[in-house]
Each structure stands twice: as C-alpha cells, then as structure tokens.
Design an enzyme around this catalytic site. Structure first.
Site, PDB file in Angstrom:
ATOM      1  N   SER A 221     -13.432 -81.485-113.116  1.00  0.00           N
ATOM      2  CA  SER A 221     -12.133 -82.154-113.183  1.00  0.00           C
ATOM      3  C   SER A 221     -12.315 -83.618-112.816  1.00  0.00           C
ATOM      4  O   SER A 221     -12.912 -83.933-111.785  1.00  0.00           O
ATOM      5  CB  SER A 221     -11.145 -81.497-112.217  1.00  0.00           C
ATOM      6  OG  SER A 221     -10.960 -80.138-112.533  1.00  0.00           O
ATOM      7  N   GLY A 223      -9.579 -85.882-112.777  1.00  0.00           N
ATOM      8  CA  GLY A 223      -8.291 -86.480-112.443  1.00  0.00           C
ATOM      9  C   GLY A 223      -7.712 -87.260-113.605  1.00  0.00           C
ATOM     10  O   GLY A 223      -7.591 -86.746-114.725  1.00  0.00           O
ATOM     11  N   GLY A 226      -9.548 -87.312-117.036  1.00  0.00           N
ATOM     12  CA  GLY A 226      -9.698 -86.151-117.902  1.00  0.00           C
ATOM     13  C   GLY A 226     -10.586 -85.083-117.313  1.00  0.00           C
ATOM     14  O   GLY A 226     -10.507 -84.768-116.124  1.00  0.00           O
ATOM     15  N   GLY A 252      -5.783 -77.581-111.440  1.00  0.00           N
ATOM     16  CA  GLY A 252      -7.144 -77.075-111.517  1.00  0.00           C
ATOM     17  C   GLY A 252      -7.195 -75.568-111.650  1.00  0.00           C
ATOM     18  O   GLY A 252      -8.044 -75.015-112.363  1.00  0.00           O
ATOM     19  N   ASP A 253      -6.279 -74.881-110.974  1.00  0.00           N
ATOM     20  CA  ASP A 253      -6.201 -73.418-111.086  1.00  0.00           C
ATOM     21  C   ASP A 253      -5.803 -73.012-112.497  1.00  0.00           C
ATOM     22  O   ASP A 253      -6.321 -72.025-113.046  1.00  0.00           O
ATOM     23  CB  ASP A 253      -5.190 -72.873-110.077  1.00  0.00           C
ATOM     24  CG  ASP A 253      -5.497 -73.297-108.658  1.00  0.00           C
ATOM     25  OD1 ASP A 253      -6.688 -73.382-108.307  1.00  0.00           O
ATOM     26  OD2 ASP A 253      -4.548 -73.560-107.890  1.00  0.00           O
TER      27      ASP A 253
END
Length: 313
Positions: A221, A223, A226, A252-253
């Site tokens: 990830s 942020g 992208g 993120g999950d």
C-alpha cells in the site's frame, strides 16, 4: 471459504469535529461506535463481495453484542474463544474540515495461555476447511510476538494459503514461515529494508527480497501514491484513483479482501490486483467503519489503471 483471524478486536469510536484544535476545546459534531479489528473488517468485506467468509478470534463477553450484530447483519459466520471483560476501544477523531483522522488506540486485554492454546486448536480446525487464512492486525498484550509465525507453520500441509498483514516483529517473524501473501505499506517495507524507498523500482526491489524468501505475492500500500504488487514474475502498479475520500479506515483490509477473492477465483495477478484496488477505493469513498457498497466496487473495477513495472526502470 475465506477465514480471517481477529486476535485483538476493538470497538472503534469515531468522534467528528470541525477545525480540530490541539490542546484546546473542540465541539463534538457526531459520535458513532462500530465493531472493529482488521480480521473482522476483512471478513465483512469478503461477505460484501458475495463470497463465503468466517471470522474466528478472541471475543470479550461485555462487548460481544456490537460484534455479533454486525457480523450477523453482513451474513458473516463467526466462531470465538470467549474471554471475560471488554474489548479495547480505539478512538478516532475526524476533523471534517481538513479530512484528517487522529487515532488513539488501546493495547487491549491480556489473554491467558489457556486461551491461546484454545485459539491454536480453533485455527487448526478451521484451516482444514478453508481456502485462505487471513492473519491480520495487532496481538493482545503478552501474546508471543511470533504467534502469527507459529500459526502459519502449524497449518502447513492443511491445504489453505496464509495471508499476513502485520507490522514490526510480527511481520518479520511471520515472513520466515513463508505465507502466501504479505501486505506491508511503504513505511513498513522501509523499516524492513532499513532504507528509504523513494521510487517504484526501490519498492519493487525491496518486495522481491521477500519473494526470494518464499513469499508468493507481496502487495504494498502506497497511500496517496496508489499500490504495487509483485509475484516475482511480474510487477504491477496502480496509481491512486481520483475519488472523494470520506475515510481511509479499513481500506487496507478491503484491499486484502479483494486480492484474496481474486486469487480464490483463480484470477490472474492483474485481475486480482484490480479487485483489491477497487475494493480499497470503494472503502475510501465510504464513511467511517461502514462496509463499502458492492455497487460502488463494481463501478470502480473497470476504472482501475494498471501499469507494469519493468525489472530496470
């Protein structure tokens, strides 16, 4: 079946204010409480995609109602090791004017060695009947820091693929057990690499270290920049989509839910990545800790831009 593990569930209390003043008086505009914890978030997102999911983990009797209500409402199966007391509370202060969230997270309650032993047995039982086992989030106080690594090793040979989303020593030790997929963010990857990673090539090279160690897929990830993914054979980048962001909590999950759902359907790395990015973006467009709408995910799916990262850019 996709099974998630939630070892340190939380009640997420979101407080909304305007023009947050550090050290000063802030007028509260709105307060809401949601059942939280990364494992629970992933399970709910998988259910929203229309796939079979279940959440196992520790649950504290005084706080159980809010969790059970949310899981049942989303059609998510659950199985808990029950503990006395209350789940931790994570306070999130949302400054609506700036779109910034400040988080104050409790550590949680200690669980007994007996409860940990019961949890290990529960994981083994469920691992025999699931395709993916998602290990994500923090551990309860005094839980062995290598507990995720222990679980990944324990289920080896049972037919499920393990996904690890953790940080610090939990991630370092877990990687040694060779999970199928890990999902660090750029900061976590930089800590593991012990150096800054300013370019996509730097990020890819750092991720390749874990491919060489036996991890099949590394998703990172980034942020506002992208996300990136590699399986060693190909490396892909998806720039951030231009959408109205209402909350990044659980993005993120949701990405993990999309990625794993793609792999479960035997989709290619590119299609699985597209699903993960669309899910994460749909979650960013959703207020608070709510689960994203499937219609939003579907609308975003074809809008995800995928670029290939060459070995030498």
């Amino acid at each position: 079946m996709i099974t998630t593990i939630s070892l340190n569930p939380s009640v997420d209390r979101t407080i909304s204010v305007d023009n947050f003043v550090y050290g000063g008086l802030n007028r509260v505009l709105d307060v809401r409480e949601d059942a939280g914890g990364k494992g629970i978030n992933v399970a709910l997102a998988v259910s929203q995609l229309g796939l079979d999911s279940e959440c196992i983990g520790f649950m504290f009797k005084n706080s159980a109602a809010i969790f059970e209500k949310k899981l049942i409402a989303n059609g998510t199966v659950y199985d808990f090791v029950w503990c006395d007391g209350s789940a931790r509370t994570n306070v999130k202060v949302l400054d609506r004017s700036a779109g910034v969230i400040t988080e104050l997270n409790e550590s949680g309650q200690r669980v007994t060695p007996e409860a940990l032993e019961r949890m290990t047995h529960m994981v083994l039982e469920h691992a025999e009947n699931t395709d993916f086992l998602i290990l994500s989030g923090s551990l309860p106080p005094q839980c062995p820091v290598d507990y995720y690594a222990q679980l990944i090793s324990a289920v080896e040979g049972l037919g499920c693929r393990c996904v690890l989303d953790a940080d610090g020593e939990r991630l370092k030790m877990g990687v040694a057990a060779k999970p199928f997929l890990i999902k660090p963010n750029r900061y976590e990857l930089q800590l593991m690499a012990d150096r800054p990673l300013p370019t996509l090539q730097d990020i890819r090279d750092a991720a390749m270290r874990y491919i060489d160690m036996g991890v099949a897929v590394v998703a990172v990830s980034l942020g506002e920049d992208g996300a990136m993914i590699t399986d060693g054979s190909e490396s892909l980048y998806a720039p951030r989509m231009d959408v109205a962001v209402k909350s990044t909590v659980g993005a993120g999950d949701s990405m993990i839910a999309g990625l794993v759902s793609g792999f479960l359907g035997e989709n290619s790395l590119e299609e699985s990545f597209r699903m993960g990015v669309a899910c994460a973006t749909a979650k960013c467009m959703t207020e608070g800790a709510k689960v994203f709408e499937r219609a939003t995910y579907r609308a975003l799916y074809d809008m995800v831009q995928i670029e290939r990262i060459s070995a030498c850019m």
